[in-house]
Each structure stands twice: as C-alpha cells, then as structure tokens.
Design a protein around this motif. Structure first.
Motif, mmCIF file in Angstrom:
data_model
loop_
_atom_site.group_PDB
_atom_site.id
_atom_site.type_symbol
_atom_site.label_atom_id
_atom_site.label_comp_id
_atom_site.label_asym_id
_atom_site.label_seq_id
_atom_site.Cartn_x
_atom_site.Cartn_y
_atom_site.Cartn_z
ATOM 1 N N ALA A 62 0.814 -1.219 0.000
ATOM 2 C CA ALA A 62 0.000 0.000 0.000
ATOM 3 C C ALA A 62 0.849 1.271 0.000
ATOM 4 C CB ALA A 62 -0.932 0.007 1.216
ATOM 5 N N VAL A 63 2.150 1.138 0.202
ATOM 6 C CA VAL A 63 3.032 2.306 0.219
ATOM 7 C C VAL A 63 3.333 2.716 -1.226
ATOM 8 C CG1 VAL A 63 5.249 3.211 0.987
ATOM 9 C CG2 VAL A 63 4.043 1.515 2.377
ATOM 10 N N GLU A 64 2.973 3.931 -1.582
ATOM 11 C CA GLU A 64 3.122 4.409 -2.952
ATOM 12 C C GLU A 64 4.330 5.322 -3.084
ATOM 13 O OE1 GLU A 64 -0.375 6.179 -4.467
ATOM 14 O OE2 GLU A 64 -1.707 4.585 -3.777
ATOM 15 N N VAL A 65 5.124 5.088 -4.112
ATOM 16 C CA VAL A 65 6.257 5.963 -4.427
ATOM 17 C C VAL A 65 6.248 6.219 -5.932
ATOM 18 C CG1 VAL A 65 7.674 5.162 -2.495
ATOM 19 C CG2 VAL A 65 7.806 3.982 -4.693
ATOM 20 N N ASP A 66 7.041 7.203 -6.353
ATOM 21 C CA ASP A 66 7.055 7.560 -7.770
ATOM 22 C C ASP A 66 8.479 7.880 -8.195
ATOM 23 O OD1 ASP A 66 6.140 8.206 -10.321
ATOM 24 O OD2 ASP A 66 6.006 10.326 -9.803
ATOM 25 N N CYS A 67 8.791 7.487 -9.387
ATOM 26 C CA CYS A 67 10.081 7.863 -9.986
ATOM 27 C C CYS A 67 9.862 9.189 -10.704
ATOM 28 C CB CYS A 67 10.552 6.777 -10.952
ATOM 29 S SG CYS A 67 12.175 7.125 -11.667
ATOM 30 N N GLU A 72 5.758 18.551 -13.692
ATOM 31 C CA GLU A 72 5.262 19.009 -12.395
ATOM 32 C C GLU A 72 4.082 18.186 -11.932
ATOM 33 O OE1 GLU A 72 4.473 23.155 -12.729
ATOM 34 O OE2 GLU A 72 6.570 23.685 -13.070
ATOM 35 N N ARG A 73 4.163 16.870 -12.118
ATOM 36 C CA ARG A 73 3.088 15.986 -11.672
ATOM 37 C C ARG A 73 2.964 16.006 -10.153
ATOM 38 N NH1 ARG A 73 5.042 10.081 -13.384
ATOM 39 N NH2 ARG A 73 5.569 11.263 -15.268
ATOM 40 N N VAL A 74 1.787 15.697 -9.681
ATOM 41 C CA VAL A 74 1.547 15.647 -8.235
ATOM 42 C C VAL A 74 2.177 14.390 -7.671
ATOM 43 C CG1 VAL A 74 -0.204 15.550 -6.432
ATOM 44 C CG2 VAL A 74 -0.593 16.949 -8.473
ATOM 45 N N LEU A 75 2.962 14.556 -6.629
ATOM 46 C CA LEU A 75 3.630 13.414 -6.017
ATOM 47 C C LEU A 75 2.640 12.609 -5.178
ATOM 48 C CD1 LEU A 75 6.981 15.061 -4.869
ATOM 49 C CD2 LEU A 75 6.544 13.685 -6.913
ATOM 50 N N PRO A 76 2.836 11.293 -5.101
ATOM 51 C CA PRO A 76 1.928 10.481 -4.294
ATOM 52 C C PRO A 76 2.060 10.804 -2.812
ATOM 53 C CG PRO A 76 3.804 9.190 -5.015
ATOM 54 C CD PRO A 76 3.884 10.494 -5.736
ATOM 55 N N GLN A 77 0.954 10.731 -2.132
ATOM 56 C CA GLN A 77 0.948 10.896 -0.674
ATOM 57 C C GLN A 77 0.665 9.534 -0.050
ATOM 58 O OE1 GLN A 77 -2.018 14.163 -0.635
ATOM 59 N NE2 GLN A 77 -0.454 15.295 0.510
ATOM 60 N N THR A 78 1.511 9.141 0.891
ATOM 61 C CA THR A 78 1.393 7.789 1.435
ATOM 62 C C THR A 78 1.791 7.755 2.900
ATOM 63 O OG1 THR A 78 1.987 5.483 0.995
ATOM 64 C CG2 THR A 78 3.763 7.090 0.854
ATOM 65 N N PHE A 79 1.625 6.622 3.524
ATOM 66 C CA PHE A 79 2.115 6.384 4.886
ATOM 67 C C PHE A 79 2.242 4.873 5.072
ATOM 68 C CE2 PHE A 79 -2.377 5.817 5.257
ATOM 69 C CZ PHE A 79 -2.573 4.888 6.263
ATOM 70 N N VAL A 80 2.984 4.495 6.074
ATOM 71 C CA VAL A 80 3.191 3.078 6.383
ATOM 72 C C VAL A 80 2.347 2.725 7.597
ATOM 73 C CG1 VAL A 80 4.871 1.294 6.960
ATOM 74 C CG2 VAL A 80 5.537 3.207 5.479
#
Length: 307
Positions: A62-67, A72-80
């Motif tokens: 469920a932890v989302e990351v992005d390369c 200027e795309r919106v970065l993913p917001q996540t938490f563990v």
C-alpha cells in the motif's frame, strides 16, 4: 606327576606398586554434550521484562512511491501502517535444582570440586535442552515458525543438490546456514558423490563444515528424525537483516552467561545443599522469508558404485 615349581619373584610387581601410584583423573565426561552450533550462530537480543514485541507493517504494497519525471506531476501521498496487535514473545525457562550432600562436597572435592562438576554437567544438559527447544518448541521453535509457503518437499526422497537449490530460492536474501541432522548431511553427501559434485568445506569456530553454494551445513542432533525421514532448515539471522534472532533476559541474579543464572537455595535439615539453575530464552522469526524447510528428507538411501 612332577610338581611345577613356581618362578621366584625378583622385583616389585605391578599390582603392589599400583597401591603407591596416583592415577591421573579426568573430569566427568557426558556423551550427550554437543557443540550446539545453532546457539553460536544466532544473533542474541537482550529482552527487557521478558517480553519481545515483533512489530510489522500491515500492508507493504500500500506504500506508494514515484520515480520523478521532468514535469510538475503531483507526487503520491502515502504512509506506512502498522499491525495493531503485534505478536509478543515471552521468554521460556529451562530450569532444574541440583542437590549435593555437604558431606560429599566436604570430603570428596579433590582434585575436582564436586559442586562445580555437578553444576557444570547440569548446565551443559540445560544448554542441550535449550538448543532442542529453539528447534522444536511448539510456540517459538524454528520448525513451528515456518509458514506453509516456505515449506517444500524433496523430489525423490533423498536430499539432492536440486532440492538445496530450490530451498535457497525461498531464503535468497542473505541466507545464513542450513541446519540439519548429521545423518541428513551424510545423505546429502552421498547424493553429491553420486553426481560427481563433492561440496567444498569452510572453517568455522575451528571446525570444518561442508557447504552448498557457499552456505555452510550446520549439524544438530536435535533436528528430529521419524521413520527414517527428517527436515532441513535454511535460515537468515540477525535483526538488521530481518532474520531469525535469539532472545534472552540480561542482568539475572547469579548470572553465569547471557540468560543463565545459578543461585544457592540453602541447606536443608538433611545437610543437602541446593542450587537453582535457570536459563531464559526464546526465538523470533522477524519476517516469513527468513526461514524455509525442506520436508520429507530420506536418510536411508544408498547407491552402488561401479569402478
């Protein structure tokens, strides 16, 4: 019939001379004592208040990351997220009371102290039981801590190099060592000999161990055998590697070694001195892929060779 004349003794004989000689004595020997390699190879973690809480992430996927791309795309917001009710390991105790009559310890303690030898042999036996519990205990033992997806079966019964390779695919992240019965090591050696691939050896703790793919095969007679079948364990060790760790209680009263204490309990009205020996330990598998088992390993398969 002529009387046989006895040969006259001209020098002191062995039997009489032996009465003035002092025999060199050994300390008591115990055949059940083994090297207990497993306890040497485990990383041991001190546990406060006898409880070790194993915290885990609820859903790692469920932890989302992005390369990041050059826009200027919106970065993913996540938490563990964490498991709300993590498993807690309580230390178990291997204990016994050693009784020594004061008359015995007073009169018969030279050249070896009777109390020291009684305690030494009992401690060795307790440590043997500790290794057995680390492997077989129903709550925390290695064999009872393996998830079904990490258990594989032999292809033909006898442990082959192919079986060992498949086991390595289950614990491929920094595997530490194979743990198996000496008879299973012999069975694996026969299969290697048959295929013409004798495994190399490595020196650990001053002893030689055979290896497979650079991973040592560590013997323990505590790995069970039933109906000529046994199991082979592969594990990764260490807290930093998310492996298997041993647990012990530090700072015990009368501590002799980590987790082991000896305490004098007094002398009763029969002049018997009592000593309480306690060893507190447990074991934790931090993540599922830290351990795997090869099951249905036959140890009684032999081959005929033609030269």
């Amino acid at each position: 019939m002529a009387e046989v004349q006895q040969k006259k003794q001209t020098a002191l004989g062995d039997v009489a001379a032996r009465q003035l000689a002092i025999a060199t004595r050994t300390v008591p020997q115990l055949i059940t004592i083994t090297p207990r390699w497993l306890t040497h190879l485990l990383n041991w973690i001190p546990v406060e208040s006898g409880v070790y809480r194993l915290n885990k992430v609820k859903d790692a996927s469920a932890v989302e990351v992005d390369c990041s791309a050059r826009d200027e795309r919106v970065l993913p917001q996540t938490f563990v997220d964490y498991v709300e009710n993590p498993r807690e390991y309580n230390l178990s105790a291997v204990t016994t009371v050693v009784d020594v009559h004061t008359r015995v310890s007073d009169l018969y303690s030279k050249p070896y102290n009777q109390i020291s030898e009684q305690l030494r042999l009992t401690i060795e036996t307790i440590k043997e039981r500790q290794e057995s519990e680390l492997i077989n205990n129903k709550e925390y033992g290695l064999l009872n801590s393996v998830v079904p997806s990490q258990i594989i079966s032999t292809r033909t019964g006898a442990p082959t190099p192919d079986d060992f390779d498949e086991l390595l695919t289950k614990v491929w992240k920094e595997p530490g060592f194979f743990l198996l019965h000496p008879l299973a090591i012999a069975a694996f050696g026969r299969e290697c000999t048959r295929r013409g691939v004798p495994p190399p050896t490595v020196s650990l703790f001053g002893s030689q161990f055979i290896t497979w793919r650079g991973i040592p095969l560590i013997p323990s007679d505590k790995v069970p055998i039933e109906n000529n079948k046994t199991k082979i364990i592969l594990l990764r060790t260490g807290e930093s590697r998310q492996g298997v760790v041993g647990l012990y209680q530090p700072g015990l009263p009368g501590e002799q070694s980590p987790g082991l204490s000896v305490r004098f309990m007094g002398i009763n009205d029969k002049a018997i001195a009592s000593y309480l020996i306690s060893l507190y330990c447990s074991l934790a598998v931090l993540v599922d892929d830290a351990i795997a088992v090869l099951d249905n390993v036959e140890i009684n398969k032999y081959h005929e060779y033609k030269y």
